[in-house]
Motif scaffolding. Sequence first.
Motif, PDB file in Angstrom:
ATOM      1  N   THR A 204     107.808  49.861   0.196  1.00 25.72           N
ATOM      2  CA  THR A 204     107.651  48.578   0.880  1.00 25.72           C
ATOM      3  C   THR A 204     107.562  48.760   2.386  1.00 25.72           C
ATOM      4  OG1 THR A 204     110.042  48.255   0.959  1.00 25.72           O
ATOM      5  CG2 THR A 204     108.878  47.351  -0.941  1.00 25.72           C
ATOM      6  N   THR A 205     107.235  47.685   3.060  1.00 30.68           N
ATOM      7  CA  THR A 205     106.986  47.739   4.490  1.00 30.68           C
ATOM      8  C   THR A 205     108.238  48.083   5.281  1.00 30.68           C
ATOM      9  OG1 THR A 205     105.243  46.090   4.243  1.00 30.68           O
ATOM     10  CG2 THR A 205     106.113  46.426   6.450  1.00 30.68           C
ATOM     11  N   GLU A 206     108.092  49.004   6.227  1.00 32.67           N
ATOM     12  CA  GLU A 206     109.187  49.362   7.112  1.00 32.67           C
ATOM     13  C   GLU A 206     109.031  48.718   8.479  1.00 32.67           C
ATOM     14  OE1 GLU A 206     111.590  53.358   8.447  1.00 32.67           O
ATOM     15  OE2 GLU A 206     109.421  53.486   8.242  1.00 32.67           O
ATOM     16  N   GLN A 207     107.786  48.587   8.951  1.00 33.75           N
ATOM     17  CA  GLN A 207     107.580  48.084  10.307  1.00 33.75           C
ATOM     18  C   GLN A 207     106.285  47.302  10.399  1.00 33.75           C
ATOM     19  OE1 GLN A 207     108.460  50.571  13.892  1.00 33.75           O
ATOM     20  NE2 GLN A 207     106.253  50.489  14.203  1.00 33.75           N
ATOM     21  N   ASN A 208     106.342  46.139  11.046  1.00 33.05           N
ATOM     22  CA  ASN A 208     105.160  45.350  11.364  1.00 33.05           C
ATOM     23  C   ASN A 208     105.043  45.247  12.883  1.00 33.05           C
ATOM     24  OD1 ASN A 208     104.509  44.751   8.688  1.00 33.05           O
ATOM     25  ND2 ASN A 208     105.913  43.015   8.648  1.00 33.05           N
ATOM     26  N   THR A 209     103.847  45.432  13.425  1.00 29.22           N
ATOM     27  CA  THR A 209     103.613  45.345  14.866  1.00 29.22           C
ATOM     28  C   THR A 209     102.454  44.398  15.124  1.00 29.22           C
ATOM     29  OG1 THR A 209     104.349  47.628  15.162  1.00 29.22           O
ATOM     30  CG2 THR A 209     103.123  46.632  16.977  1.00 29.22           C
ATOM     31  N   SER A 210     102.619  43.546  16.115  1.00 27.69           N
ATOM     32  CA  SER A 210     101.568  42.592  16.474  1.00 27.69           C
ATOM     33  C   SER A 210     101.398  42.582  17.985  1.00 27.69           C
ATOM     34  CB  SER A 210     101.936  41.185  15.983  1.00 27.69           C
ATOM     35  OG  SER A 210     101.031  40.223  16.471  1.00 27.69           O
ATOM     36  N   MET A 211     100.178  42.755  18.453  1.00 27.07           N
ATOM     37  CA  MET A 211      99.857  42.658  19.880  1.00 27.07           C
ATOM     38  C   MET A 211      98.667  41.716  20.028  1.00 27.07           C
ATOM     39  SD  MET A 211     100.273  46.603  21.198  1.00 27.07           S
ATOM     40  CE  MET A 211      99.129  47.247  19.961  1.00 27.07           C
ATOM     41  N   TYR A 212      98.733  40.826  21.000  1.00 24.86           N
ATOM     42  CA  TYR A 212      97.654  39.864  21.130  1.00 24.86           C
ATOM     43  C   TYR A 212      97.519  39.359  22.564  1.00 24.86           C
ATOM     44  CZ  TYR A 212     101.558  36.575  20.880  1.00 24.86           C
ATOM     45  OH  TYR A 212     102.730  35.912  21.105  1.00 24.86           O
ATOM     46  N   ILE A 213      96.353  38.794  22.833  1.00 21.73           N
ATOM     47  CA  ILE A 213      96.092  38.123  24.095  1.00 21.73           C
ATOM     48  C   ILE A 213      95.430  36.795  23.769  1.00 21.73           C
ATOM     49  CG2 ILE A 213      93.878  39.333  24.368  1.00 21.73           C
ATOM     50  CD1 ILE A 213      94.340  39.161  27.411  1.00 21.73           C
ATOM     51  N   ASN A 214      95.862  35.718  24.437  1.00 21.96           N
ATOM     52  CA  ASN A 214      95.283  34.415  24.129  1.00 21.96           C
ATOM     53  C   ASN A 214      95.137  33.561  25.379  1.00 21.96           C
ATOM     54  OD1 ASN A 214      97.799  33.106  24.690  1.00 21.96           O
ATOM     55  ND2 ASN A 214      98.470  33.388  22.582  1.00 21.96           N
ATOM     56  N   TYR A 215      94.397  32.510  25.209  1.00 22.68           N
ATOM     57  CA  TYR A 215      94.252  31.498  26.261  1.00 22.68           C
ATOM     58  C   TYR A 215      94.320  30.135  25.583  1.00 22.68           C
ATOM     59  CZ  TYR A 215      92.406  28.648  30.063  1.00 22.68           C
ATOM     60  OH  TYR A 215      92.249  27.689  31.034  1.00 22.68           O
ATOM     61  N   MET A 216      95.229  29.273  26.064  1.00 19.77           N
ATOM     62  CA  MET A 216      95.412  27.955  25.467  1.00 19.77           C
ATOM     63  C   MET A 216      95.319  26.901  26.548  1.00 19.77           C
ATOM     64  SD  MET A 216      98.541  28.979  22.854  1.00 19.77           S
ATOM     65  CE  MET A 216      98.253  27.609  21.734  1.00 19.77           C
ATOM     66  N   TRP A 217      94.712  25.754  26.189  1.00 16.36           N
ATOM     67  CA  TRP A 217      94.543  24.691  27.170  1.00 16.36           C
ATOM     68  C   TRP A 217      94.534  23.331  26.482  1.00 16.36           C
ATOM     69  CZ3 TRP A 217      90.741  27.502  25.010  1.00 16.36           C
ATOM     70  CH2 TRP A 217      89.595  26.848  24.568  1.00 16.36           C
ATOM     71  N   SER A 218      94.716  22.289  27.275  1.00 15.72           N
ATOM     72  CA  SER A 218      94.706  20.917  26.773  1.00 15.72           C
ATOM     73  C   SER A 218      93.674  20.125  27.565  1.00 15.72           C
ATOM     74  CB  SER A 218      96.096  20.285  26.920  1.00 15.72           C
ATOM     75  OG  SER A 218      96.107  18.959  26.446  1.00 15.72           O
ATOM     76  N   PRO A 219      92.464  19.958  27.011  1.00 15.23           N
ATOM     77  CA  PRO A 219      91.391  19.285  27.765  1.00 15.23           C
ATOM     78  C   PRO A 219      91.658  17.797  27.987  1.00 15.23           C
ATOM     79  CG  PRO A 219      90.694  19.732  25.515  1.00 15.23           C
ATOM     80  CD  PRO A 219      92.004  20.415  25.691  1.00 15.23           C
ATOM     81  N   VAL A 220      92.310  17.143  27.024  1.00 20.31           N
ATOM     82  CA  VAL A 220      92.663  15.724  27.147  1.00 20.31           C
ATOM     83  C   VAL A 220      94.036  15.523  26.522  1.00 20.31           C
ATOM     84  CG1 VAL A 220      90.279  14.885  27.156  1.00 20.31           C
ATOM     85  CG2 VAL A 220      91.505  15.141  24.987  1.00 20.31           C
ATOM     86  N   ASP A 221      94.635  14.385  26.763  1.00 18.00           N
ATOM     87  CA  ASP A 221      95.960  14.082  26.245  1.00 18.00           C
ATOM     88  C   ASP A 221      95.988  14.168  24.715  1.00 18.00           C
ATOM     89  OD1 ASP A 221      98.641  13.285  26.413  1.00 18.00           O
ATOM     90  OD2 ASP A 221      98.099  11.206  25.980  1.00 18.00           O
ATOM     91  N   LYS A 222      97.001  14.846  24.168  1.00 12.24           N
ATOM     92  CA  LYS A 222      97.248  15.004  22.738  1.00 12.24           C
ATOM     93  C   LYS A 222      96.296  15.979  22.045  1.00 12.24           C
ATOM     94  CE  LYS A 222      99.442  10.507  22.009  1.00 12.24           C
ATOM     95  NZ  LYS A 222      99.480   9.283  21.168  1.00 12.24           N
TER      96      LYS A 222
END
Length: 256
Positions: A205-223
Motif C-alpha cells: 500500500t501507499t507509503e507517501q503521497n506528494t503534491s506540488m502545484y502552482i495556481n492563479y485564482m481570481w473573482s471577476p464579479v461578486d459571488k
Amino acid sequence: MDANTSRVGLSVVNPEGVKVVVEFDFSNSASLDPRLRHAYGEYNNVRIGRYWSNCNSWVGNTANVDFDGVPGTAGAQDRTEQITYMSGPFSVSLENAIDYGGVVGVAPVLTLQPDGTQQLEPTPGQDRGTVASSPALTAKFEDSQGGFSYAAAVMAKQTAYDTGSADDSAIGFAGFQGAINYADGANAYVYRAGSNFAGADAATTTEQNTSMYINYMWSPVDKVSMGVQFENLETESQGGADGDANRLMYVAQYSF
C-alpha cells in the motif's frame, strides 16, 4: 468537465434560534447520484448530526483548484455524525470515528511478480477480519486575533480487530497545530495520509503521497470565482513501486 462538485442545500433558522441544515453534492459516482454532505440541527451551542469532524480546520490551508485539496492538510477534512458542544473558540465532540473501514493485515511473504520482481503480499489462506472502532472523542481550540488565526485539536479512539482466531485492540490518537499533523493508529485524521484515505501497514500500500502545484485564482464579479492550476503528483508504495502524473485544471464557481 463535469458537475459532480455542484452543491445544493437548505438552511432554516426559527425565531428561537433553532437551526437546521441539509446539503447535498453529486461527488459520489460518475452517474451524478446525490451524496449527503451535511444534515444537522443546532441549538444553544449544541450541534447534532452530520457535519465536518471537530478534529478539522481550514486555518493555514492553501487555496487549491483541485476538489480533493492538499495532502497533509490539518485533520480529517471529512464529515461524520457527531454530538458537538461549542463555547466560543473551544469545542468538544463525540463522533463516529473516521477510518474508512479496512481489513486486518496478515503476515506478508515475498511473491514473484510477472515482470520478475518480488513484492510483499499477504500470506495465502490466512484469516482476515474486519476493523472496528469506538466513537472518537475530540477537542479543538480555534480563534483569531486581528489578521492572525490559529487552531489546534486532538482526538482519541479505540480501534480493535477480530479475525475469528485472533483479536486485539489499541488506542489511536491524532492531533494538529496549524498545518503540523501527527497520528498514531488514526491515519485518517491526517488528510490523504498513507493510502488514498486511511493508510495501512501492508507493504503493497501507499507509503507517501506528494503534491506540488502552482495556481492563479481570481473573482471577476461578486459571488463568482475562477481559477487555473497546474499540479504534479507523485506516489510511492511501501513495496518500492512509484508513479507520477501531471494535471491541468480550471474551475468556475458561483456562490448563491
